[in-house]
Design a protein around this motif. Structure first.
Motif, PDB file in Angstrom:
ATOM      1  N   ARG A   1      22.630  43.579  12.416  1.00  0.00           N
ATOM      2  CA  ARG A   1      22.272  43.034  13.738  1.00  0.00           C
ATOM      3  C   ARG A   1      20.782  42.748  13.815  1.00  0.00           C
ATOM      4  O   ARG A   1      20.356  41.730  14.350  1.00  0.00           O
ATOM      5  CB  ARG A   1      22.650  44.027  14.847  1.00  0.00           C
ATOM      6  CG  ARG A   1      24.125  44.032  15.193  1.00  0.00           C
ATOM      7  CD  ARG A   1      24.310  44.770  16.516  1.00  0.00           C
ATOM      8  NE  ARG A   1      25.704  44.993  16.828  1.00  0.00           N
ATOM      9  CZ  ARG A   1      26.538  44.046  17.235  1.00  0.00           C
ATOM     10  NH1 ARG A   1      26.125  42.800  17.343  1.00  0.00           N
ATOM     11  NH2 ARG A   1      27.788  44.333  17.522  1.00  0.00           N
ATOM     12  N   GLN A   2      20.009  43.704  13.283  1.00  0.00           N
ATOM     13  CA  GLN A   2      18.555  43.504  13.317  1.00  0.00           C
ATOM     14  C   GLN A   2      18.172  42.257  12.520  1.00  0.00           C
ATOM     15  O   GLN A   2      17.341  41.462  12.965  1.00  0.00           O
ATOM     16  CB  GLN A   2      17.839  44.727  12.736  1.00  0.00           C
ATOM     17  CG  GLN A   2      17.579  45.771  13.814  1.00  0.00           C
ATOM     18  CD  GLN A   2      17.253  47.140  13.238  1.00  0.00           C
ATOM     19  OE1 GLN A   2      17.337  47.340  12.030  1.00  0.00           O
ATOM     20  NE2 GLN A   2      16.912  48.074  14.110  1.00  0.00           N
TER      21      GLN A   2
ATOM     22  N   ARG B   1      19.055  39.155  14.450  1.00  0.00           N
ATOM     23  CA  ARG B   1      18.148  38.910  15.591  1.00  0.00           C
ATOM     24  C   ARG B   1      16.829  38.282  15.143  1.00  0.00           C
ATOM     25  O   ARG B   1      16.114  37.709  15.954  1.00  0.00           O
ATOM     26  CB  ARG B   1      17.895  40.217  16.348  1.00  0.00           C
ATOM     27  CG  ARG B   1      19.103  40.645  17.155  1.00  0.00           C
ATOM     28  CD  ARG B   1      18.781  41.656  18.242  1.00  0.00           C
ATOM     29  NE  ARG B   1      20.022  42.082  18.853  1.00  0.00           N
ATOM     30  CZ  ARG B   1      20.647  43.216  18.558  1.00  0.00           C
ATOM     31  NH1 ARG B   1      20.128  44.067  17.696  1.00  0.00           N
ATOM     32  NH2 ARG B   1      21.794  43.518  19.151  1.00  0.00           N
TER      33      ARG B   1
ATOM     34  N   GLY C   1      16.700  35.810  13.098  1.00  0.00           N
ATOM     35  CA  GLY C   1      16.953  34.386  12.815  1.00  0.00           C
ATOM     36  C   GLY C   1      16.420  33.990  11.454  1.00  0.00           C
ATOM     37  O   GLY C   1      16.762  34.578  10.433  1.00  0.00           O
TER      38      GLY C   1
ATOM     39  N   THR D   1      11.802  31.646  21.186  1.00  0.00           N
ATOM     40  CA  THR D   1      12.952  31.634  20.276  1.00  0.00           C
ATOM     41  C   THR D   1      14.233  31.521  21.111  1.00  0.00           C
ATOM     42  O   THR D   1      14.222  31.716  22.337  1.00  0.00           O
ATOM     43  CB  THR D   1      13.029  32.926  19.450  1.00  0.00           C
ATOM     44  OG1 THR D   1      13.262  34.011  20.356  1.00  0.00           O
ATOM     45  CG2 THR D   1      11.763  33.162  18.654  1.00  0.00           C
TER      46      THR D   1
ATOM     47  N   ARG E   1      16.759  33.515  21.342  1.00  0.00           N
ATOM     48  CA  ARG E   1      17.129  34.753  22.060  1.00  0.00           C
ATOM     49  C   ARG E   1      16.192  35.016  23.235  1.00  0.00           C
ATOM     50  O   ARG E   1      16.611  35.491  24.286  1.00  0.00           O
ATOM     51  CB  ARG E   1      17.135  35.932  21.099  1.00  0.00           C
ATOM     52  CG  ARG E   1      18.378  35.938  20.258  1.00  0.00           C
ATOM     53  CD  ARG E   1      18.567  37.218  19.480  1.00  0.00           C
ATOM     54  NE  ARG E   1      19.836  37.138  18.784  1.00  0.00           N
ATOM     55  CZ  ARG E   1      20.018  36.417  17.682  1.00  0.00           C
ATOM     56  NH1 ARG E   1      19.029  35.734  17.162  1.00  0.00           N
ATOM     57  NH2 ARG E   1      21.202  36.361  17.119  1.00  0.00           N
ATOM     58  N   GLU E   2      14.908  34.714  23.042  1.00  0.00           N
ATOM     59  CA  GLU E   2      13.966  34.886  24.169  1.00  0.00           C
ATOM     60  C   GLU E   2      14.374  33.977  25.328  1.00  0.00           C
ATOM     61  O   GLU E   2      14.331  34.367  26.500  1.00  0.00           O
ATOM     62  CB  GLU E   2      12.543  34.555  23.710  1.00  0.00           C
ATOM     63  CG  GLU E   2      11.925  35.629  22.827  1.00  0.00           C
ATOM     64  CD  GLU E   2      10.682  35.169  22.069  1.00  0.00           C
ATOM     65  OE1 GLU E   2       9.989  36.034  21.528  1.00  0.00           O
ATOM     66  OE2 GLU E   2      10.417  33.938  21.991  1.00  0.00           O
TER      67      GLU E   2
ATOM     68  N   GLU F   1      26.591  38.508  22.894  1.00  0.00           N
ATOM     69  CA  GLU F   1      26.530  37.497  21.833  1.00  0.00           C
ATOM     70  C   GLU F   1      27.827  37.475  21.018  1.00  0.00           C
ATOM     71  O   GLU F   1      28.451  38.513  20.775  1.00  0.00           O
ATOM     72  CB  GLU F   1      25.335  37.799  20.908  1.00  0.00           C
ATOM     73  CG  GLU F   1      25.130  36.699  19.879  1.00  0.00           C
ATOM     74  CD  GLU F   1      23.829  36.820  19.106  1.00  0.00           C
ATOM     75  OE1 GLU F   1      22.910  37.524  19.568  1.00  0.00           O
ATOM     76  OE2 GLU F   1      23.741  36.194  18.035  1.00  0.00           O
TER      77      GLU F   1
ATOM     78  N   MET G   1      27.695  36.477  15.608  1.00  0.00           N
ATOM     79  CA  MET G   1      26.385  36.789  15.049  1.00  0.00           C
ATOM     80  C   MET G   1      26.404  36.799  13.512  1.00  0.00           C
ATOM     81  O   MET G   1      25.379  36.659  12.859  1.00  0.00           O
ATOM     82  CB  MET G   1      26.023  38.176  15.556  1.00  0.00           C
ATOM     83  CG  MET G   1      24.584  38.538  15.504  1.00  0.00           C
ATOM     84  SD  MET G   1      24.464  40.225  16.063  1.00  0.00           S
ATOM     85  CE  MET G   1      23.066  40.126  17.123  1.00  0.00           C
TER      86      MET G   1
ATOM     87  N   GLY H   1      24.173  34.085  11.688  1.00  0.00           N
ATOM     88  CA  GLY H   1      24.170  33.337  12.960  1.00  0.00           C
ATOM     89  C   GLY H   1      24.044  31.834  12.751  1.00  0.00           C
ATOM     90  O   GLY H   1      24.411  31.049  13.615  1.00  0.00           O
TER      91      GLY H   1
ATOM     92  N   VAL I   1      22.478  30.614  18.660  1.00  0.00           N
ATOM     93  CA  VAL I   1      22.888  31.868  19.298  1.00  0.00           C
ATOM     94  C   VAL I   1      23.859  31.484  20.409  1.00  0.00           C
ATOM     95  O   VAL I   1      23.537  30.636  21.256  1.00  0.00           O
ATOM     96  CB  VAL I   1      21.663  32.607  19.882  1.00  0.00           C
ATOM     97  CG1 VAL I   1      22.094  33.911  20.545  1.00  0.00           C
ATOM     98  CG2 VAL I   1      20.631  32.875  18.797  1.00  0.00           C
TER      99      VAL I   1
ATOM    100  N   ASP J   1      18.562  27.619  17.356  1.00  0.00           N
ATOM    101  CA  ASP J   1      17.485  28.463  16.837  1.00  0.00           C
ATOM    102  C   ASP J   1      16.665  27.662  15.829  1.00  0.00           C
ATOM    103  O   ASP J   1      17.062  27.497  14.672  1.00  0.00           O
ATOM    104  CB  ASP J   1      18.128  29.688  16.168  1.00  0.00           C
ATOM    105  CG  ASP J   1      17.087  30.654  15.643  1.00  0.00           C
ATOM    106  OD1 ASP J   1      15.876  30.329  15.702  1.00  0.00           O
ATOM    107  OD2 ASP J   1      17.495  31.733  15.171  1.00  0.00           O
TER     108      ASP J   1
END
Ligand code: HXC
Length: 517
Positions: A15-16, A19, A21, A37, A39-40, A53, A56, A74, A78, A95
């Motif tokens: 997951r990390q 995230r 990308g 980004t 996600r932001e 989400e 992923m 991903g 996203v 992304d």
């Protein structure tokens, strides 16, 4: 560590990785470009902590050009769902840190999945675009992916609201997905949309043009009409989307959200009794009228900088969302032309598709004459607005403030186009044409032989104005339901909308109409 714990640890690490990308370096580059980004952006758009989400762990399947050695969890988009003001929405955010956000086969599958879910659940789809277009290494599979998205855009049109924010490049055929959605929001300075970029333009036409001058937010807001809202930056674009959602329903079977209204419904606006200038050629500002009558003066204008002779946008009366369509006497005297007609027609059709009542404020001297307009097909474009109003079955309240002449009188939601409540101010002039033009036609021959032609024509004009340039002639035939005091307009509109809440009208069954496109 137990093997189960090890597997959980692995999940957390994956997951990390996902995230991140395209990696921290690419994220830093994105920030340096003044962009957030994917996600932001989703975090800024949705209610805090509401995002779930999906997909992923999807990776692309391409093996051309050594792509199998380069893949990211991903795969450049996203996707998922969350809420805006507690209401479910589906979202995808390209992304740019992964292959420049370019569209692959798998990326298209991810986007199509949430579009299909949105259709099943009857919830809006929001696309945050920031992409270099078709992923070149994937060739025809990337094109097929676009086509799958376009087909879903078309099927979802008029069923669920679809909103596109352009927060980076959007070029080539990729522009057609936003163009198929209901509203496009572009962020100034970081976004651009064009079918062919400056280099191709230079090769084909020899024209030197920058990206911004070819397809920046200002260009598409003021010149092409492709963009409905020009946002100051990426964050502002997302704020606009949240605001827009407050006026629109989840789908075509629901009503727009009703909000509590603390603005008195019987608030009298004395200024409106004096807003119309004595001279018929002097303008006044229609924004002042809109601001004076809607709840708390709040108005979300759509396409503010395009065809400014017609104002369209969302407001509320007693907490109920409406679409406002209003001529702007301050710009080109409020005349209707090709662009204003197209702008109005599209807005009216959106409102009708999503059960948003229409309030039309009329002060229109006619259609703009001349070769410029005729060569540009004003006949067809004007017919679009006519068609849109006539086809609309939502509650329709029309208020004529001053001029309402000829064809433009009919087009602007007149009684015979199934206007439900048609009001006029005492200053209304509802006639085939204005007095000066009318007497020129009717009395040209007599004027030539008159002792004083100017005086003769002035006399005849006064006669014509007395007879026709008022609301009572139309009211005599029931084409106007009532002549109202301007300062009481807010109350009369609210009463009308309350009365029309249970309106039911259906159009004849057909595959689809043939609007003059
Ligand atoms: C694969 C792409 C890509 C693409 C960008 N990248 N576009 N990879 N396919 N279409 C990659 C770059 O190789 C680079 O990878 C990374 O994304 C970032 O791109 P940069 O060029 O470094 O960024 P920037 O300088 O900001 O320029 C952005 C850009 C430019 C203007 C979008 O990348 C560009 O012109 N891309 C090509 C645009 C294009 O012609 N697309 C095809 C259009 S035809 P690395 O590994 O170096 O970081 C099309 C048809 C659609 O889309 C039809 C639909 C019906």
């Amino acid at each position: 560590m137990s093997s189960q714990l090890e597997k959980v640890k692995e999940l957390i690490e994956l997951r990390q990785e996902a995230r991140l990308g395209g990696g921290q370096k690419a994220i830093d580059k994105q920030h340096e470009r003044g962009k957030y980004t994917a996600r932001e952006r989703i975090a800024q758009l949705l209610d805090e902590g509401s995002f779930e989400e999906l997909d992923m762990f999807v990776r692309h399947r391409c093996t051309n050009f050594g792509q199998e050695k380069k893949s990211y969890l991903g795969d450049g988009v996203v996707t998922g769902y969350g809420t805006i003001d507690g209401r479910l929405v589906y979202v995808f955010a390209q992304d740019f840190t992964v292959f420049g956000g370019s569209l692959s086969e798998t990326m298209a599958l991810k986007i199509c999945k949430i579009m299909d879910m949105a259709m099943k659940m009857g919830a809006p789809v929001i696309g945050l675009n920031d992409s270099g277009g078709a992923r070149i290494q994937e060739g025809i599979n990337a094109l097929a992916g676009y086509a799958e998205i376009f087909q879903r855009n078309i099927m979802a049109s008029g069923v669920i609201p679809q909103i596109s924010a352009i927060l980076g490049p959007c070029a080539g055929g990729a522009v057609y997905s936003p163009a198929l959605t209901d509203f496009t929001i572009m962020a100034k300075g970081i976004s651009y949309m064009f079918l062919t970029g400056p280099k191709v333009v230079k090769t084909v036409t020899g024209e030197d043009v920058t990206q911004d001058a070819l397809g920046g937010a200002e260009v598409h807001s003021a010149k092409s009409g492709v963009c409905h809202f020009a946002a100051e930056d990426g964050e502002d674009a997302l704020r606009i989307i949240r605001k827009l959602f407050s006026y629109i329903p989840q789908n075509n079977m629901e009503e727009p959200p009703l909000v509590e209204c603390n603005d008195p419904i019987d608030r009298l606006e004395d200024s409106l009794n004096e807003i119309i200038p004595d001279s018929a050629t002097r303008p006044y500002d229609m924004y002042e009228v809109i601001g004076a009558i809607v709840d708390n003066g709040e108005f979300l204008e759509v396409q503010r900088d395009y065809a400014r002779n017609l104002i369209v946008g969302f407001a509320r009366f007693n907490g109920q969302a409406v679409g406002i369509v209003a001529n702007q006497p301050k710009y080109l005297a409020g005349v209707l032309d090709s662009n204003a007609s197209r702008k109005g027609a599209r807005f009216v059709r959106f409102c009708d598709a999503f059960n948003i009542p229409l309030v039309t404020l009329v002060d229109v001297p006619g259609f703009l004459p001349g070769t410029g307009q005729e060569y540009n097909g004003v006949i067809l474009h004007g017919a679009k607005l006519l068609y849109a109003f006539g086809e609309a079955t939502v509650p329709k309240v029309t208020v004529t403030l001053r001029k309402s002449y000829g064809g433009s009188h009919i087009v602007m939601s007149c009684k015979q186009l199934r206007g439900d409540m048609n009001y006029a101010w005492p200053t209304a002039e509802i006639a085939v044409m204005g007095g000066a033009g009318a007497v020129e036609v009717l009395y040209a021959r007599e004027a030539k032989t008159a002792e004083n032609p100017a005086e003769f024509l002035a006399e005849k004009e006064a006669e014509y104005n007395k007879l026709f340039c008022n609301p009572y002639n139309a009211a005599k035939y029931g084409y106007i339901d009532d002549v109202i005091e301007p300062r009481n307009t807010r109350f009369r509109i609210i009463r009308a909308l309350q009365q029309l809440a249970t309106k039911k009208v259906t159009n004849p069954a057909k595959k689809h109409g043939n609007i003059p496109l």
